[in-house]
Design a protein around this motif. Sequence first.
Motif, PDB file in Angstrom:
ATOM      1  N   GLN A  14       0.834  -1.190   0.000  1.00 24.85           N
ATOM      2  CA  GLN A  14       0.000   0.000   0.000  1.00 24.85           C
ATOM      3  C   GLN A  14       0.874   1.246   0.000  1.00 24.85           C
ATOM      4  OE1 GLN A  14      -3.205  -1.227   0.099  1.00 24.85           O
ATOM      5  NE2 GLN A  14      -3.887   0.784  -0.588  1.00 24.85           N
ATOM      6  N   GLU A  15       0.442   2.251  -0.712  1.00 19.46           N
ATOM      7  CA  GLU A  15       1.156   3.531  -0.729  1.00 19.46           C
ATOM      8  C   GLU A  15       1.385   4.046   0.688  1.00 19.46           C
ATOM      9  OE1 GLU A  15      -0.907   6.492  -2.974  1.00 19.46           O
ATOM     10  OE2 GLU A  15       0.698   7.984  -2.771  1.00 19.46           O
ATOM     11  N   GLY A  16       2.582   4.539   0.924  1.00 15.80           N
ATOM     12  CA  GLY A  16       2.914   5.096   2.241  1.00 15.80           C
ATOM     13  C   GLY A  16       3.605   4.105   3.170  1.00 15.80           C
ATOM     14  N   LYS A  17       3.458   2.809   2.868  1.00 11.33           N
ATOM     15  CA  LYS A  17       4.108   1.792   3.692  1.00 11.33           C
ATOM     16  C   LYS A  17       5.564   1.607   3.268  1.00 11.33           C
ATOM     17  CE  LYS A  17       0.327   0.584   5.886  1.00 11.33           C
ATOM     18  NZ  LYS A  17       0.132   0.900   7.314  1.00 11.33           N
ATOM     19  N   THR A  18       6.300   0.855   4.088  1.00 10.70           N
ATOM     20  CA  THR A  18       7.692   0.530   3.760  1.00 10.70           C
ATOM     21  C   THR A  18       7.756  -0.810   3.032  1.00 10.70           C
ATOM     22  OG1 THR A  18       8.564   1.746   5.658  1.00 10.70           O
ATOM     23  CG2 THR A  18       9.960   0.022   4.721  1.00 10.70           C
ATOM     24  N   ALA A  19       8.400  -0.800   1.896  1.00 15.68           N
ATOM     25  CA  ALA A  19       8.633  -2.039   1.143  1.00 15.68           C
ATOM     26  C   ALA A  19       9.993  -2.587   1.547  1.00 15.68           C
ATOM     27  CB  ALA A  19       8.613  -1.762  -0.359  1.00 15.68           C
ATOM     28  N   THR A  20      10.048  -3.890   1.811  1.00 17.17           N
ATOM     29  CA  THR A  20      11.310  -4.550   2.158  1.00 17.17           C
ATOM     30  C   THR A  20      11.549  -5.691   1.198  1.00 17.17           C
ATOM     31  OG1 THR A  20      11.126  -3.959   4.496  1.00 17.17           O
ATOM     32  CG2 THR A  20      12.604  -5.771   3.933  1.00 17.17           C
ATOM     33  N   LEU A  21      12.658  -5.625   0.486  1.00 17.90           N
ATOM     34  CA  LEU A  21      13.017  -6.653  -0.487  1.00 17.90           C
ATOM     35  C   LEU A  21      14.273  -7.362   0.011  1.00 17.90           C
ATOM     36  CD1 LEU A  21      11.316  -4.422  -2.027  1.00 17.90           C
ATOM     37  CD2 LEU A  21      12.542  -5.130  -4.076  1.00 17.90           C
ATOM     38  N   THR A  22      14.335  -8.665  -0.249  1.00 27.32           N
ATOM     39  CA  THR A  22      15.431  -9.479   0.271  1.00 27.32           C
ATOM     40  C   THR A  22      16.258 -10.064  -0.869  1.00 27.32           C
ATOM     41  OG1 THR A  22      14.044 -10.091   2.141  1.00 27.32           O
ATOM     42  CG2 THR A  22      15.987 -11.429   1.770  1.00 27.32           C
ATOM     43  N   CYS A  23      17.555 -10.102  -0.638  1.00 29.03           N
ATOM     44  CA  CYS A  23      18.484 -10.720  -1.581  1.00 29.03           C
ATOM     45  C   CYS A  23      19.375 -11.671  -0.785  1.00 29.03           C
ATOM     46  CB  CYS A  23      19.311  -9.644  -2.268  1.00 29.03           C
ATOM     47  SG  CYS A  23      20.581 -10.247  -3.401  1.00 29.03           S
ATOM     48  N   ASN A  24      19.334 -12.956  -1.114  1.00 26.21           N
ATOM     49  CA  ASN A  24      20.185 -13.951  -0.465  1.00 26.21           C
ATOM     50  C   ASN A  24      21.132 -14.548  -1.490  1.00 26.21           C
ATOM     51  OD1 ASN A  24      18.951 -14.236   2.332  1.00 26.21           O
ATOM     52  ND2 ASN A  24      17.171 -14.568   1.044  1.00 26.21           N
ATOM     53  N   TYR A  25      22.337 -14.834  -1.068  1.00 28.04           N
ATOM     54  CA  TYR A  25      23.290 -15.404  -2.004  1.00 28.04           C
ATOM     55  C   TYR A  25      24.023 -16.578  -1.364  1.00 28.04           C
ATOM     56  CZ  TYR A  25      26.591 -12.438   0.568  1.00 28.04           C
ATOM     57  OH  TYR A  25      27.319 -11.826   1.556  1.00 28.04           O
ATOM     58  N   THR A  26      24.469 -17.499  -2.199  1.00 31.22           N
ATOM     59  CA  THR A  26      25.245 -18.644  -1.737  1.00 31.22           C
ATOM     60  C   THR A  26      26.472 -18.786  -2.625  1.00 31.22           C
ATOM     61  OG1 THR A  26      23.965 -20.133  -3.142  1.00 31.22           O
ATOM     62  CG2 THR A  26      23.242 -19.899  -0.860  1.00 31.22           C
ATOM     63  N   ASN A  27      27.528 -19.288  -2.010  1.00 28.43           N
ATOM     64  CA  ASN A  27      28.768 -19.601  -2.740  1.00 28.43           C
ATOM     65  C   ASN A  27      29.381 -18.399  -3.445  1.00 28.43           C
ATOM     66  OD1 ASN A  27      28.544 -22.267  -1.930  1.00 28.43           O
ATOM     67  ND2 ASN A  27      27.334 -22.817  -3.708  1.00 28.43           N
ATOM     68  N   TYR A  28      29.175 -17.231  -2.867  1.00 29.97           N
ATOM     69  CA  TYR A  28      29.851 -16.033  -3.354  1.00 29.97           C
ATOM     70  C   TYR A  28      30.634 -15.427  -2.192  1.00 29.97           C
ATOM     71  CZ  TYR A  28      27.224 -15.386  -7.715  1.00 29.97           C
ATOM     72  OH  TYR A  28      26.691 -15.519  -8.964  1.00 29.97           O
ATOM     73  N   SER A  29      31.669 -14.714  -2.514  1.00 28.00           N
ATOM     74  CA  SER A  29      32.310 -13.811  -1.563  1.00 28.00           C
ATOM     75  C   SER A  29      32.290 -12.434  -2.191  1.00 28.00           C
ATOM     76  CB  SER A  29      33.761 -14.240  -1.283  1.00 28.00           C
ATOM     77  OG  SER A  29      33.805 -15.488  -0.677  1.00 28.00           O
ATOM     78  N   PRO A  30      31.166 -11.746  -2.087  1.00 26.06           N
ATOM     79  CA  PRO A  30      31.049 -10.487  -2.812  1.00 26.06           C
ATOM     80  C   PRO A  30      31.843  -9.372  -2.162  1.00 26.06           C
ATOM     81  CG  PRO A  30      29.068 -10.900  -1.535  1.00 26.06           C
ATOM     82  CD  PRO A  30      29.936 -12.100  -1.359  1.00 26.06           C
ATOM     83  N   ALA A  31      32.436  -8.578  -3.013  1.00 25.32           N
ATOM     84  CA  ALA A  31      33.099  -7.374  -2.530  1.00 25.32           C
ATOM     85  C   ALA A  31      32.094  -6.234  -2.397  1.00 25.32           C
ATOM     86  CB  ALA A  31      34.220  -6.982  -3.474  1.00 25.32           C
ATOM     87  N   TYR A  32      31.136  -6.239  -3.323  1.00 30.50           N
ATOM     88  CA  TYR A  32      30.143  -5.169  -3.382  1.00 30.50           C
ATOM     89  C   TYR A  32      28.793  -5.777  -3.693  1.00 30.50           C
ATOM     90  CZ  TYR A  32      34.245  -2.225  -4.081  1.00 30.50           C
ATOM     91  OH  TYR A  32      35.454  -1.606  -3.940  1.00 30.50           O
ATOM     92  N   LEU A  33      27.787  -5.125  -3.172  1.00 34.01           N
ATOM     93  CA  LEU A  33      26.436  -5.513  -3.515  1.00 34.01           C
ATOM     94  C   LEU A  33      25.721  -4.240  -3.944  1.00 34.01           C
ATOM     95  CD1 LEU A  33      24.192  -8.059  -1.756  1.00 34.01           C
ATOM     96  CD2 LEU A  33      23.245  -5.832  -2.369  1.00 34.01           C
ATOM     97  N   GLN A  34      25.019  -4.339  -5.049  1.00 36.50           N
ATOM     98  CA  GLN A  34      24.343  -3.168  -5.595  1.00 36.50           C
ATOM     99  C   GLN A  34      22.871  -3.476  -5.812  1.00 36.50           C
ATOM    100  OE1 GLN A  34      26.499  -1.314  -8.904  1.00 36.50           O
ATOM    101  NE2 GLN A  34      28.334  -2.454  -8.357  1.00 36.50           N
ATOM    102  N   TRP A  35      22.079  -2.442  -5.769  1.00 36.33           N
ATOM    103  CA  TRP A  35      20.655  -2.542  -6.084  1.00 36.33           C
ATOM    104  C   TRP A  35      20.354  -1.638  -7.283  1.00 36.33           C
ATOM    105  CZ3 TRP A  35      16.907  -5.744  -4.078  1.00 36.33           C
ATOM    106  CH2 TRP A  35      17.275  -6.492  -2.962  1.00 36.33           C
ATOM    107  N   TYR A  36      19.596  -2.208  -8.207  1.00 40.47           N
ATOM    108  CA  TYR A  36      19.206  -1.494  -9.416  1.00 40.47           C
ATOM    109  C   TYR A  36      17.690  -1.554  -9.546  1.00 40.47           C
ATOM    110  CZ  TYR A  36      24.032  -1.409 -11.115  1.00 40.47           C
ATOM    111  OH  TYR A  36      25.392  -1.175 -11.266  1.00 40.47           O
ATOM    112  N   ARG A  37      17.164  -0.574 -10.256  1.00 34.14           N
ATOM    113  CA  ARG A  37      15.747  -0.539 -10.592  1.00 34.14           C
ATOM    114  C   ARG A  37      15.622  -0.760 -12.099  1.00 34.14           C
ATOM    115  NH1 ARG A  37      11.050   3.772  -9.366  1.00 34.14           N
ATOM    116  NH2 ARG A  37       9.876   3.446 -11.295  1.00 34.14           N
ATOM    117  N   GLN A  38      14.653  -1.577 -12.496  1.00 37.38           N
ATOM    118  CA  GLN A  38      14.423  -1.786 -13.924  1.00 37.38           C
ATOM    119  C   GLN A  38      12.944  -1.603 -14.222  1.00 37.38           C
ATOM    120  OE1 GLN A  38      15.386  -5.684 -15.639  1.00 37.38           O
ATOM    121  NE2 GLN A  38      15.893  -4.716 -17.589  1.00 37.38           N
TER     122      GLN A  38
END
Lengths: 114, 113
Positions: A14-38
């Motif tokens: 609903q408009e006005g609420k907080t949206a929470t999105l989750t990203c889980n990863y396995t078998n990576y050792s990330p240096a950076y994590l980025q979020w993009y909008r498409q």
Amino acid sequence: SQKIEQNSEALNIQEGKTATLTCNYTNYSPAYLQWYRQDPGRGPVFLLLIRENEKEKRKERLKVTFDTTLKQSLFHITASQPADSATYLCALTRAQTGANNLFFGTGTRLTVIP
Amino acid sequence: EPEVTQTPSHQVTQMGQEVILRCVPISNHLYFYWYRQILGQKVEFLVSFYNNEISEKSEIFDDQFSVERPDGSNFTLKIRSTKLEDSAMYFCASSDLRNQPQHFGDGTRLSIL
């Protein structure tokens, strides 16, 4: 095998609420994590970048957290608006190579309902 | 704000034909990338390019693919003999430094008949 999973394909909020999105990863050792909008028919647009030694980053109504122990990032949009409706992609850059190509998750399609 | 531009926006090609996708990255950027996105699937890395050579490529980027920076502004992706499974949206991206945000174009939709 290496995997990047985003919690759900679609999220309605609903408009006005907080949206929470989750990203889980396995078998990576990330240096950076980025979020993009498409948006449909468009290329990804950069939103936020967080490094492996950072816990949290904020930009206006956006907040991202990064927990390398849980291998998880959370992306929050506060005071959500219909214009925030889009697909949100998380992407990792691996730490162990010299290149910085991105590995993307499948995305979460967010719909903000007026 | 500077942007990455890609041409054409839509390319229709017969199977077996060669196709060249063109990109103009942001002018002061040093790192260039191609990604593809098959309809309904995730964005997949193809190749990265720095200092006039390929720095990394994925398993998808086989001998049918090549990249070139023929002059100071263009960055091209060539597919020598297209297959049906090459149908996808192809995105070009660039960044100014390593491990910095990448700026994407709006893609070329490639349809192989």
